[in-house]
Structures are given as structure tokens and as C-alpha cells.
Design a protein around this motif. Structure first.
Motif, mmCIF file in Angstrom:
data_model
loop_
_atom_site.group_PDB
_atom_site.id
_atom_site.type_symbol
_atom_site.label_atom_id
_atom_site.label_comp_id
_atom_site.label_asym_id
_atom_site.label_seq_id
_atom_site.Cartn_x
_atom_site.Cartn_y
_atom_site.Cartn_z
ATOM 1 N N PRO A 197 0.834 -1.208 0.000
ATOM 2 C CA PRO A 197 0.000 0.000 0.000
ATOM 3 C C PRO A 197 0.870 1.260 0.000
ATOM 4 O O PRO A 197 1.967 1.276 0.571
ATOM 5 N N GLU A 198 0.370 2.304 -0.646
ATOM 6 C CA GLU A 198 1.089 3.582 -0.700
ATOM 7 C C GLU A 198 1.398 4.103 0.705
ATOM 8 O O GLU A 198 2.415 4.751 0.927
ATOM 9 N N GLU A 199 0.516 3.827 1.657
ATOM 10 C CA GLU A 199 0.674 4.328 3.028
ATOM 11 C C GLU A 199 1.959 3.835 3.696
ATOM 12 O O GLU A 199 2.422 4.424 4.667
ATOM 13 N N LEU A 200 2.553 2.758 3.173
ATOM 14 C CA LEU A 200 3.791 2.265 3.763
ATOM 15 C C LEU A 200 4.902 3.320 3.678
ATOM 16 O O LEU A 200 5.780 3.375 4.528
ATOM 17 N N GLY A 201 4.817 4.170 2.682
ATOM 18 C CA GLY A 201 5.785 5.253 2.541
ATOM 19 C C GLY A 201 5.691 6.292 3.646
ATOM 20 O O GLY A 201 6.606 7.088 3.840
ATOM 21 N N SER A 202 4.588 6.283 4.387
ATOM 22 C CA SER A 202 4.413 7.256 5.477
ATOM 23 C C SER A 202 5.044 6.785 6.786
ATOM 24 O O SER A 202 4.973 7.490 7.786
ATOM 25 N N LEU A 203 5.650 5.608 6.785
ATOM 26 C CA LEU A 203 6.311 5.107 7.995
ATOM 27 C C LEU A 203 7.659 5.811 8.148
ATOM 28 O O LEU A 203 8.665 5.398 7.583
ATOM 29 N N LEU A 204 7.665 6.865 8.932
ATOM 30 C CA LEU A 204 8.829 7.732 9.070
ATOM 31 C C LEU A 204 10.017 7.079 9.764
ATOM 32 O O LEU A 204 11.147 7.528 9.612
ATOM 33 N N HIS A 205 9.765 6.026 10.547
ATOM 34 C CA HIS A 205 10.826 5.404 11.337
ATOM 35 C C HIS A 205 11.255 4.046 10.800
ATOM 36 O O HIS A 205 12.158 3.425 11.362
ATOM 37 N N LEU A 206 10.621 3.578 9.735
ATOM 38 C CA LEU A 206 10.924 2.243 9.196
ATOM 39 C C LEU A 206 12.365 2.199 8.685
ATOM 40 O O LEU A 206 12.741 2.956 7.800
ATOM 41 N N ARG A 207 13.162 1.302 9.287
ATOM 42 C CA ARG A 207 14.569 1.165 8.904
ATOM 43 C C ARG A 207 14.835 -0.090 8.087
ATOM 44 O O ARG A 207 15.759 -0.111 7.285
ATOM 45 N N ALA A 208 14.061 -1.153 8.329
ATOM 46 C CA ALA A 208 14.329 -2.421 7.639
ATOM 47 C C ALA A 208 13.016 -3.110 7.290
ATOM 48 O O ALA A 208 12.093 -3.154 8.101
ATOM 49 N N ILE A 209 12.982 -3.642 6.060
ATOM 50 C CA ILE A 209 11.815 -4.412 5.635
ATOM 51 C C ILE A 209 12.301 -5.659 4.912
ATOM 52 O O ILE A 209 13.212 -5.603 4.082
ATOM 53 N N ASN A 210 11.727 -6.795 5.287
ATOM 54 C CA ASN A 210 12.062 -8.067 4.664
ATOM 55 C C ASN A 210 10.868 -8.513 3.842
ATOM 56 O O ASN A 210 9.809 -8.825 4.390
ATOM 57 N N LEU A 211 11.043 -8.518 2.531
ATOM 58 C CA LEU A 211 9.999 -8.940 1.585
ATOM 59 C C LEU A 211 10.469 -10.147 0.782
ATOM 60 O O LEU A 211 9.969 -10.414 -0.313
ATOM 61 N N ALA A 212 11.442 -10.882 1.311
ATOM 62 C CA ALA A 212 11.978 -12.048 0.613
ATOM 63 C C ALA A 212 10.884 -13.104 0.415
ATOM 64 O O ALA A 212 9.949 -13.206 1.208
ATOM 65 N N ARG A 213 11.044 -13.848 -0.670
ATOM 66 C CA ARG A 213 10.148 -14.976 -0.987
ATOM 67 C C ARG A 213 8.671 -14.574 -1.036
ATOM 68 O O ARG A 213 7.831 -15.147 -0.376
ATOM 69 N N ASN A 214 8.377 -13.548 -1.812
ATOM 70 C CA ASN A 214 7.004 -13.142 -2.088
ATOM 71 C C ASN A 214 6.779 -13.235 -3.599
ATOM 72 O O ASN A 214 7.456 -14.040 -4.252
ATOM 73 N N LYS A 215 5.896 -12.437 -4.137
ATOM 74 C CA LYS A 215 5.548 -12.519 -5.563
ATOM 75 C C LYS A 215 5.737 -11.178 -6.290
ATOM 76 O O LYS A 215 5.062 -10.921 -7.281
ATOM 77 N N PHE A 216 6.647 -10.353 -5.822
ATOM 78 C CA PHE A 216 6.866 -9.054 -6.452
ATOM 79 C C PHE A 216 7.499 -9.227 -7.831
ATOM 80 O O PHE A 216 8.497 -9.929 -7.971
ATOM 81 N N ARG A 217 6.917 -8.554 -8.834
ATOM 82 C CA ARG A 217 7.480 -8.537 -10.185
ATOM 83 C C ARG A 217 8.215 -7.233 -10.442
ATOM 84 O O ARG A 217 9.026 -7.142 -11.341
ATOM 85 N N ARG A 218 7.885 -6.220 -9.634
ATOM 86 C CA ARG A 218 8.526 -4.901 -9.729
ATOM 87 C C ARG A 218 8.947 -4.465 -8.328
ATOM 88 O O ARG A 218 8.369 -4.897 -7.338
ATOM 89 N N PHE A 219 9.905 -3.567 -8.295
ATOM 90 C CA PHE A 219 10.318 -2.992 -7.030
ATOM 91 C C PHE A 219 9.119 -2.268 -6.420
ATOM 92 O O PHE A 219 8.465 -1.470 -7.092
ATOM 93 N N PRO A 220 8.784 -2.535 -5.161
ATOM 94 C CA PRO A 220 7.638 -1.876 -4.519
ATOM 95 C C PRO A 220 7.926 -0.395 -4.237
ATOM 96 O O PRO A 220 8.535 -0.054 -3.235
ATOM 97 N N GLU A 221 7.485 0.458 -5.143
ATOM 98 C CA GLU A 221 7.837 1.876 -5.090
ATOM 99 C C GLU A 221 7.341 2.633 -3.862
ATOM 100 O O GLU A 221 7.944 3.646 -3.511
#
Length: 183
Positions: free
Chosen positions: A90-114
Motif C-alpha cells: 500500500p502507498e501508506e507504507l511510505g508514510s512510515l517515518l521510522h521504518l529502517r528495515a523491511i524483509n519482503l523475501a520470498r514473495n511474488k513481487f514482479r517490480r520494485f515496490p515503489e
């Protein structure tokens, strides 16, 4: 089947209750067979949501994450979504001002999650084992806090490999060309 579902619901409820009662800064819902983030958790955690800094939803069966997730857990620093069925964020993930690390390994992304590009403190992104062939170099270069991007086991095209390395000022992890799965 119903018994296993009941056990899974009980496991989620127990973990949420433990986090709320102990006023923990982490919520671990890994391996709970979730297909969606339970709406009831937003209400159950209302009083402690601002204090949650780490959430693990690893190894579930999530296909999507609602924008409400990011607005509820606005103080997140680490988010583990490894091993799900996600293909967008979701676009709202960009509003996480303190997010330092995200693990999205082994999912189904075809494009970089902008939406990640808008998260100003993001230092580490793990996208290993997805289906990403092209990478938005300009977007990545604009991410001032980014220190590490793991794109191992993604079918990043050879031209993109040559183009991206000199343009990004962070650690970029790619599989050797022979070890890359086909898109």
C-alpha cells in the motif's frame, strides 16, 4: 480443517494478548497461516499500537496489506513480511517515518515496490527470491538512507545489472548471472 483454523485463530489471539498485556514493542504473528491481517487486531492493539516497533508476519499466506496497517502501526522500525504471497504494497507504507528495515523475501513481487521509496529512514530492503526483472535506478538512487538492497534470486536482466551498480551508493546484492531464475 476447522480444528486447525481454530488453533490458528487461538495462536493469533494469544500472541496479540501477550503483546498488549506486556506492553511489548514487538508483535510476532509469524507462521500463523494468515491470509489477511485480522481487522480485529487494529482494535485490540489500539492502546499499544504506537509502541510497536517490530512486526513479523513471516511465513503466512498474505496476498495484500491494507493501508490501515501502516497508519495504525506508524512507529514501526522493522517489518518482516518474508514468505508470503504479496505482489504489491500500500502507498501508506511510505508514510512510515521510522521504518529502517523491511524483509519482503520470498514473495511474488514482479517490480520494485515503489511505496518504499517514500519511507525516509529505510536503510535495508530484502527482496530476495521474488520475480523482479527491472529495477527503477532513479528511484533507488534517490533513497538517501538506503544502505543495503538484496535482490538475490531475482531475474534482474543483464542490462539492468550493468546500469545499476555504478549509480547506487549502497550495498547491492545480486545472484551471479548463471544462478538467476527466469522471469
Amino acid at each position: 480443517m476447522q480444528r486447525r483454523m481454530g488453533e490458528a485463530v487461538a495462536r493469533v489471539a494469544r500472541r496479540v494478548n501477550e503483546a498488549v498485556e506486556a506492553r511489548e514493542d514487538a508483535l510476532d504473528l509469524a507462521d500463523c497461516k494468515l491470509v489477511a491481517f485480522p481487522a480485529g487486531i487494529y482494535k485490540a492493539m489500539r492502546s499499544v499500537a504506537e509502541g510497536i516497533h517490530r512486526i513479523s508476519l513471516a511465513n503466512n499466506e498474505l496476498r495484500a496489506l491494507a493501508g490501515r496497517f501502516a497508519t495504525t502501526f506508524s512507529q514501526l522500525r522493522e517489518l518482516n513480511l518474508e514468505g508470503n504471497l504479496l505482489h504489491r504494497l500500500p502507498e501508506e507504507l511510505g508514510s512510515l517515518l521510522h521504518l529502517r528495515a523491511i524483509n519482503l523475501a520470498r514473495n511474488k513481487f514482479r517490480r520494485f515496490p515503489e511505496p518504499l521509496a517514500a519511507a525516509p529512514a529505510l536503510e535495508s530492503i530484502d527482496l530476495e527470491g521474488n520475480e523482479i526483472a527491472e529495477v527503477p535506478v532513479e528511484v533507488l538512487a534517490s533513497m538517501a538512507s538506503l544502505r543495503s538492497l538484496n535482490l538475490r534470486a531475482n531475474p534482474v536482466c543483464p542490462d539492468m545489472r550493468l546500469l545499476i551498480r555504478p549509480l547506487v551508493p549502497f550495498e547491492l546484492l545480486l545472484s551471479p548471472e548463471g544462478d538467476v531464475p527466469e522471469a
